[in-house]
Motif scaffolding. Structure first.
Motif, short mmCIF file in Angstrom:
data_model
loop_
_atom_site.label_atom_id
_atom_site.label_comp_id
_atom_site.label_asym_id
_atom_site.label_seq_id
_atom_site.Cartn_x
_atom_site.Cartn_y
_atom_site.Cartn_z
N LEU A 256 48.58 50.53 29.91
CA LEU A 256 48.88 51.47 30.99
C LEU A 256 47.75 51.55 32.01
CD1 LEU A 256 50.66 54.49 29.24
CD2 LEU A 256 51.69 52.59 30.47
N PHE A 257 47.70 50.57 32.88
CA PHE A 257 46.69 50.56 33.93
C PHE A 257 47.30 50.01 35.22
CE2 PHE A 257 46.25 46.93 31.05
CZ PHE A 257 46.48 45.85 31.90
N THR A 258 46.58 50.20 36.32
CA THR A 258 47.05 49.74 37.62
C THR A 258 46.43 48.38 37.93
OG1 THR A 258 45.26 50.90 38.74
CG2 THR A 258 47.31 52.10 38.42
N PHE A 259 46.94 47.72 38.96
CA PHE A 259 46.47 46.38 39.31
C PHE A 259 45.61 46.42 40.57
CE2 PHE A 259 50.65 44.52 37.42
CZ PHE A 259 50.14 44.70 36.13
N ASN A 260 44.44 45.79 40.49
CA ASN A 260 43.60 45.63 41.67
C ASN A 260 44.04 44.39 42.44
OD1 ASN A 260 42.15 47.79 40.74
ND2 ASN A 260 40.35 46.62 40.11
N ILE A 261 44.23 44.53 43.74
CA ILE A 261 44.58 43.40 44.60
C ILE A 261 43.63 43.41 45.79
CG2 ILE A 261 46.36 42.41 46.09
CD1 ILE A 261 48.45 43.55 44.16
N ALA A 262 42.84 42.35 45.93
CA ALA A 262 41.79 42.30 46.95
C ALA A 262 42.35 41.85 48.29
CB ALA A 262 40.67 41.36 46.50
N ASP A 263 43.24 42.66 48.83
CA ASP A 263 43.82 42.40 50.15
C ASP A 263 43.63 43.66 50.97
OD1 ASP A 263 45.34 42.06 52.41
OD2 ASP A 263 47.09 41.24 51.37
N PRO A 264 42.63 43.69 51.86
CA PRO A 264 42.36 44.92 52.63
C PRO A 264 43.54 45.38 53.48
CG PRO A 264 41.10 43.04 53.48
CD PRO A 264 41.68 42.61 52.18
N LYS A 265 44.36 44.45 53.94
CA LYS A 265 45.52 44.85 54.75
C LYS A 265 46.58 45.55 53.91
CE LYS A 265 45.00 41.30 58.33
NZ LYS A 265 45.60 40.13 59.01
N LEU A 266 46.72 45.11 52.64
CA LEU A 266 47.64 45.80 51.73
C LEU A 266 47.09 47.17 51.38
CD1 LEU A 266 50.19 45.71 49.88
CD2 LEU A 266 48.67 44.86 48.07
N ARG A 267 45.80 47.23 51.06
CA ARG A 267 45.18 48.50 50.69
C ARG A 267 45.24 49.52 51.82
NH1 ARG A 267 39.64 46.78 47.43
NH2 ARG A 267 40.65 45.70 45.69
N ALA A 268 45.27 49.03 53.05
CA ALA A 268 45.37 49.93 54.20
C ALA A 268 46.71 50.65 54.24
CB ALA A 268 45.17 49.14 55.49
N LEU A 269 47.66 50.20 53.44
CA LEU A 269 48.98 50.82 53.37
C LEU A 269 49.05 51.87 52.26
CD1 LEU A 269 51.20 47.61 53.73
CD2 LEU A 269 50.42 49.14 55.54
N ALA A 270 47.91 52.25 51.70
CA ALA A 270 47.86 53.20 50.58
C ALA A 270 48.71 54.43 50.86
CB ALA A 270 46.43 53.62 50.30
N GLY A 271 49.54 54.79 49.89
CA GLY A 271 50.42 55.94 50.03
C GLY A 271 51.87 55.56 50.23
N ILE A 272 52.12 54.33 50.66
CA ILE A 272 53.50 53.88 50.83
C ILE A 272 54.11 53.60 49.46
CG2 ILE A 272 54.94 51.95 51.63
CD1 ILE A 272 53.18 51.73 54.07
#
Length: 407
Positions: A190-206
């Motif tokens: 039960l853990f989340t996945f780290n993805i090193a894509d700053p453009k994806l991370r900028a969508l946080a909350g979607i």
């Protein structure tokens, strides 16, 4: 004749529930619960965002076991003897009513985890338990009849029967190993996945209400899950990700949490159906910007991210999109590829897979097959479930069976 001396080590959900069941089934026995920390039921208090996801409204043992990446087969019979319906009835009989939410998770109607903790503590005192809080155990020795328990203080306690319900703690595994049991190496579940894509991370909350996820390790598709997804500041989370992490816990650990994740944002549509919708937009709005006219049910900012991945510029018009670019966009929507490069924490659950090998345990009574008089319950066993109340349910079930079997 001296009354039966029973000790339960571990003051979490399984320890309390097992000790209460044991005391109620053996009113003449002396039942002592030993907890190392000064805060019993700590995990209960913080679980479910402080609301305590007590169990899940799945009342068929056959369906219930499908929610356990490890331990489902062993739990099949156990759930015929104590399942979520019995959990609901038990808490109701002890003054706590549960409610069911739309996704099947069950919480106390107060929405307060303290309600569950207070219920267990009250039931413990009513049953006549002796609580020994802030009392770390450092060793357990098997004797001809019973067990010698050595406390960190140097004090020794003796008992005829022993129930280990220490969760995934190192000391619990140490005690079980020294008593001859094999321990499956604990790793996170039960853990989340780290993805090193700053453009994806900028969508946080979607968030997306339903996606299809596929996990590929060393070039092979290993696992698949469908469900809600949340984009975060570090990558992706949500029920679909957590389920995938649980089923893939061991293989992801073995590969240092390096894998490929394929995301289908529109799992209810085939690729050709997506194509038809996009072509319809192209035909109706040829002069409109692709970035502003989607034609498919994807959040606006995520749509702009996806077209960017398909090499479509913000000002590009539908009339100018090539067949090759359209295929690339469909690929990004239905099979977008992302590199997992680590894991995050899911703070509402603290779950590991690993623990006592289930072959060492009789699941009718939860007694050790190797050491008579020794019982196990909860997360010390190599059992773990997906998020949604399933881990608490396996704790209630194994604890109840152990507690009522101890004689």
């Amino acid at each position: 004749m001296l009354p039966l001396q029973i000790v339960v080590i571990g003051g979490g959900a399984a320890g309390f529930f097992g000790a209460i069941a044991c005391a109620e089934a053996n009113p003449e026995a002396k039942v002592t619960l030993i907890e190392a920390s000064r805060q019993p039921l700590a995990k209960v208090l913080i679980s479910g965002g402080g609301r305590c996801n007590v169990t899940h409204a799945c009342f068929s043992p056959e369906e219930l076991v499908l929610n356990y990446p490890r331990g489902g087969k062993a739990l099949r019979g156990a759930f015929t003897r104590f399942q979520p319906l019995d959990t609901v009835d038990w808490f109701a009989a002890h003054g706590v009513n549960l409610k069911t939410e739309a996704d099947g998770r069950m919480f106390p109607i107060t929405d307060r985890s303290e309600t569950i903790a207070e219920c267990l503590i009250k039931a413990a005192f009513t049953a006549g338990l002796e609580l020994s809080i802030g009392t770390p155990v450092i060793a357990v020795n098997r004797q001809n009849e019973g067990f010698e328990i050595i406390l960190k203080s140097g004090e020794k306690k003796y008992c005829d029967r022993l129930l280990l319900a220490t969760g995934s703690s190192i000391i619990g595994h140490k005690l079980a190993r020294e008593l001859g049991h094999h321990i499956e190496t604990p790793v996170p579940s039960l853990f989340t996945f780290n993805i090193a894509d700053p453009k994806l991370r900028a969508l946080a909350g979607i968030s997306l209400s339903s996606v299809d996820l596929r996990l590929s390790v060393t070039g092979k598709t290993r696992l698949q899950q469908t469900g809600p997804l949340l984009i975060t500041h570090w990558g992706v989370s949500g029920p679909a990700v957590l389920k995938l992490s649980a089923w893939g816990a061991r293989i992801l650990h073995e590969h240092r949490y390096q894998a490929k994740l394929f995301i289908n944002c529109l799992p209810n549509l085939q690729q050709e159906e997506i194509r038809e919708k996009l072509l319809a937009v192209k035909q109706e709005w040829p002069r409109k910007a692709i970035a502003l006219h989607r034609g498919v049910d994807i959040p606006h900012r995520l749509w702009q991210y996806l077209i960017n991945r398909a090499s479509i510029n913000t000002e590009d018009r539908w009339a100018g999109i090539s067949h090759k670019t359209l295929n690339q966009l469909i690929q990004e929507i239905s099979q977008g590829e992302y590199l997992i490069n680590g894991k995050g924490a899911f703070k509402e659950e603290f779950v590991t897979c690993g623990g006592i090998n289930l072959k060492d345990v009789n699941f009718k009574t939860m007694e050790s097959k190797l050491v008579p008089g020794l019982y196990f319950a909860g997360e010390i066993l190599d059992i773990d479930g997906i998020t949604g109340g399933f881990n608490f349910q396996s704790a209630w079930t194994t604890a109840y069976l152990a507690g009522t079997a101890i004689t």
